[in-house]
Every structure is written in structure tokens, then in C-alpha cells.
Motif scaffolding. Structure first.
Motif, short mmCIF file in Angstrom:
data_model
loop_
_atom_site.label_atom_id
_atom_site.label_comp_id
_atom_site.label_asym_id
_atom_site.label_seq_id
_atom_site.Cartn_x
_atom_site.Cartn_y
_atom_site.Cartn_z
N LYS A 105 0.82 -1.21 0.00
CA LYS A 105 0.00 0.00 0.00
C LYS A 105 0.86 1.26 0.00
O LYS A 105 0.35 2.35 -0.28
CB LYS A 105 -0.95 0.01 1.20
CG LYS A 105 -2.09 -0.98 1.09
CD LYS A 105 -3.03 -0.93 2.28
CE LYS A 105 -3.88 0.32 2.27
NZ LYS A 105 -4.91 0.30 3.34
N SER A 131 -1.28 -11.70 -0.74
CA SER A 131 -2.03 -10.61 -0.11
C SER A 131 -1.12 -9.88 0.86
O SER A 131 -0.09 -10.41 1.28
CB SER A 131 -3.28 -11.13 0.61
OG SER A 131 -2.92 -11.96 1.70
N ASN A 137 -8.11 -7.34 7.24
CA ASN A 137 -7.46 -6.20 6.60
C ASN A 137 -6.57 -6.60 5.43
O ASN A 137 -5.98 -5.74 4.78
CB ASN A 137 -6.62 -5.43 7.63
CG ASN A 137 -7.49 -4.79 8.71
OD1 ASN A 137 -8.56 -4.25 8.42
ND2 ASN A 137 -7.04 -4.86 9.95
N ILE A 139 -5.43 -7.49 1.83
CA ILE A 139 -5.89 -7.10 0.50
C ILE A 139 -5.11 -7.90 -0.54
O ILE A 139 -3.87 -7.85 -0.56
CB ILE A 139 -5.69 -5.59 0.26
CG1 ILE A 139 -6.46 -4.77 1.30
CG2 ILE A 139 -6.12 -5.20 -1.14
CD1 ILE A 139 -6.23 -3.27 1.18
N ASP A 143 -6.34 -6.18 -6.23
CA ASP A 143 -7.21 -5.08 -5.81
C ASP A 143 -6.82 -3.78 -6.51
O ASP A 143 -5.65 -3.55 -6.84
CB ASP A 143 -7.10 -4.89 -4.29
CG ASP A 143 -8.19 -4.00 -3.73
OD1 ASP A 143 -9.29 -4.51 -3.43
OD2 ASP A 143 -7.95 -2.77 -3.62
N THR A 145 -6.40 -1.05 -5.32
CA THR A 145 -5.41 -0.32 -4.49
C THR A 145 -4.02 -0.38 -5.10
O THR A 145 -3.24 0.57 -4.96
CB THR A 145 -5.38 -0.93 -3.08
OG1 THR A 145 -6.69 -0.91 -2.51
CG2 THR A 145 -4.42 -0.19 -2.17
#
Length: 287
Positions: A105, A131, A137, A139, A143, A145
Motif C-alpha cells: 500500500k 495478499s 485487513n 488485500i 485489488d 489499491t
């Protein structure tokens, strides 16, 4: 992506720059290696490689179970990649490496590390975990993101080595002989691959060459299930398009090569999509 001539390349070969902490975490999820393989150093790998006829091993870190956006996370990724690059320089021709990244992220940190690893350290590709984050939480890598990361990897026509996360399910693993790396990691690889397919990301970023660890885990066997059922869940891809996208991955053989699985893969993908991997030091004993 293919072995050249008679040169055998091991695409799934782990290294441990911080053995004590990493080993402690791995033991907690029911993970063991053959005696004598750990604590790890390059000479242990070279001894095994020479014994079984491997010319070059591509190093990658075991998957990290979690992470957070922090300068420390970026510093750790940078240090690990420099460590791997130094091994490659010291043992020219015997090692390459897939670079690890900060918590995904952290887009700025991740893009900086991709640039540094590929342009400055000459990494052979990028290692991703299925992930990022823990529990609810977490992801998965398909995704939205992470679109900026995929856009950069696609622009570079990068190789990505995708390894399932060591993530526990809602129930404990069933037996000490069946730790999380056995029961959960293969399914995490499948979930990440399936996410990339049904989200359309696999065809949106066609220039990224994605290698699925452990022959894709359960991917080859559950891909037809996705093709049949995801359409009813609203996936815009057709049955044939879904299977086509699953066939566009590369599959490496670590801890998965058996006459039954190889026969199944021979029917599922073309031979150029099947690559060699060992999962050292989790496989092969040098004693």
C-alpha cells in the motif's frame, strides 16, 4: 523465461538475510526444513545446486505474513535486496534474485524500490505475496489499491514471482504434520491468481510475466470451477476467457512435481509455461 541449452535454472530458491527472526516466525506456522539447510548461507545452496545439477538459482525471500507503511519497512526491503545483489555479484552466474518490496500500500516506496532493484541492482524480477495485511485487513494483489504498481510492472514487462502468503484460515491447521505452508499457502496462491483473473487485471496488464509458485497450488484444479461459477456471480468474462487467462500464467514445479500433477499440467498449459523450481531450503538435504 525458459532454460537455455542444458543450463538448469531454479526459479524458487529462498534466502534468509535475518535467519533468527525469520526462522522463529516460520516455526510458528508449522514449517521445517531438512537438517543442515539452516541457518542459511550461499555455500549451503551451492552445495545442493552442484549435487543436483542446478547451474543458477533465483533467490527470493520467503513470504512476509504482514506489513505496514513505514520507513523501516522500506529500509528492510532495500537492505534485503542489496544483500541478494551482493550474493549475485560474489557468485557470478550462480545466482539471480527476485526483489522484495515494502508493504504494497506504500505506493511511493514500492515504485522507488522497483526502480532501484531493476535499474540499479539488476534484479531478475519482483517477488510478490498473494495478499498484504492480516486477517480482515488483508488485500489481495489484484485489488484496485495496487493498480499503480501493476501499471509500472506492465510498463517494464517485468517478471513477477507470486508466492502464497503464510496466512492461517479461520480454523487451526489440522495436524502438526500439516502446517500452514502445506494446507494454506497453495490455496492463497490460487486465491490471488483467481482474483487477478476475475477482476480483469490479468488481461489489463498483459506484459507482466507472472510465475505462480508451487505449480499454482490448487489453481490448475480449481480454475474450471471459477470458469463455471464466477459468471453467475457477475464476472463479465466468459468461461473460455477465464480459462484462457489462467493458462497465461507460468507455473513452477517446487514441491508439486509428481507424475499425476505433471500429467494434469500437460493438459492444462503448453510446455513453455511450466518452469523448474525447488523451494530450497525447504526441499533437498545436503547430507
Amino acid at each position: 523465461m525458459q532454460n537455455e541449452g542444458s543450463c538448469t535454472i531454479d526459479l524458487h530458491h529462498h534466502f534468509f538475510p535475518c535467519s533468527s527472526d525469520k526462522l522463529k516466525k516460520n516455526m510458528e506456522v508449522g514449517w521445517r526444513t531438512p537438517e543442515g539447510n539452516l541457518p542459511w548461507d550461499p555455500e549451503i545452496s551451492l552445495a545442493c545446486m552442484d549435487m543436483v545439477g542446478i547451474e543458477t538459482a533465483i533467490l527470493s525471500l520467503p513470504p512476509n505474513p504482514s506489513g505496514a507503511i513505514s520507513s523501516e519497512d522500506c529500509d528492510i526491503a532495500r537492505a534485503n535486496n542489496r544483500f541478494a545483489a551482493q550474493i549475485c555479484q560474489k557468485h557470478s552466474g550462480r545466482f539471480g534474485f527476485f526483489a522484495g518490496l515494502p508493504f504494497l500500500k506504500n505506493t511511493t516506496g514500492v515504485l522507488d524500490e522497483i526502480s532501484y532493484a531493476l535499474d540499479e541492482l539488476n534484479a531478475d524480477g519482483i517477488a510478490l505475496t498473494s495478499s498484504y495485511g492480516e486477517g480482515a485487513n488483508a488485500i489481495y494483489i489484484g485489488d484496485d489499491t495496487y493498480d499503480q504498481v501493476w501499471e509500472e510492472l506492465n510498463r517494464r514487462h517485468a517478471v513477477v514471482f507470486l508466492h502464497g502468503a503464510q496466512t492461517a484460515s479461520s480454523t487451526p491447521y489440522p495436524h502438526p504434520f500439516l502446517g500452514i505452508p502445506i494446507t494454506e499457502v497453495p490455496n492463497e496462491t490460487f486465491k490471488a491468481a483467481a482474483h487477478l483473473v476475475v477482476s480483469g487485471k490479468k488481461r489489463k496488464y498483459p506484459h507482466v510475466k507472472i510465475i505462480l509458485a508451487h505449480m499454482g497450488g490448487s489453481t490448475p484444479f480449481l480454475a474450471p470451477r471459477v470458469a463455471v461459477l464466477s459468471k453467475h456471480m457477475g464476472c463479465p468474462l466468459t468461461h473460455d476467457e477465464i480459462l484462457e487467462d489462467f493458462r497465461s500464467f507460468y507455473y513452477e514445479t517446487a514441491l508439486s512435481a509428481h507424475e499425476a500433477t505433471l500429467a494434469a499440467m500437460d493438459k492444462f498449459v503448453t510446455p513453455d509455461r511450466i518452469l523448474f523450481g525447488t523451494d530450497f531450503p525447504g526441499k533437498h538435504s545436503i547430507r
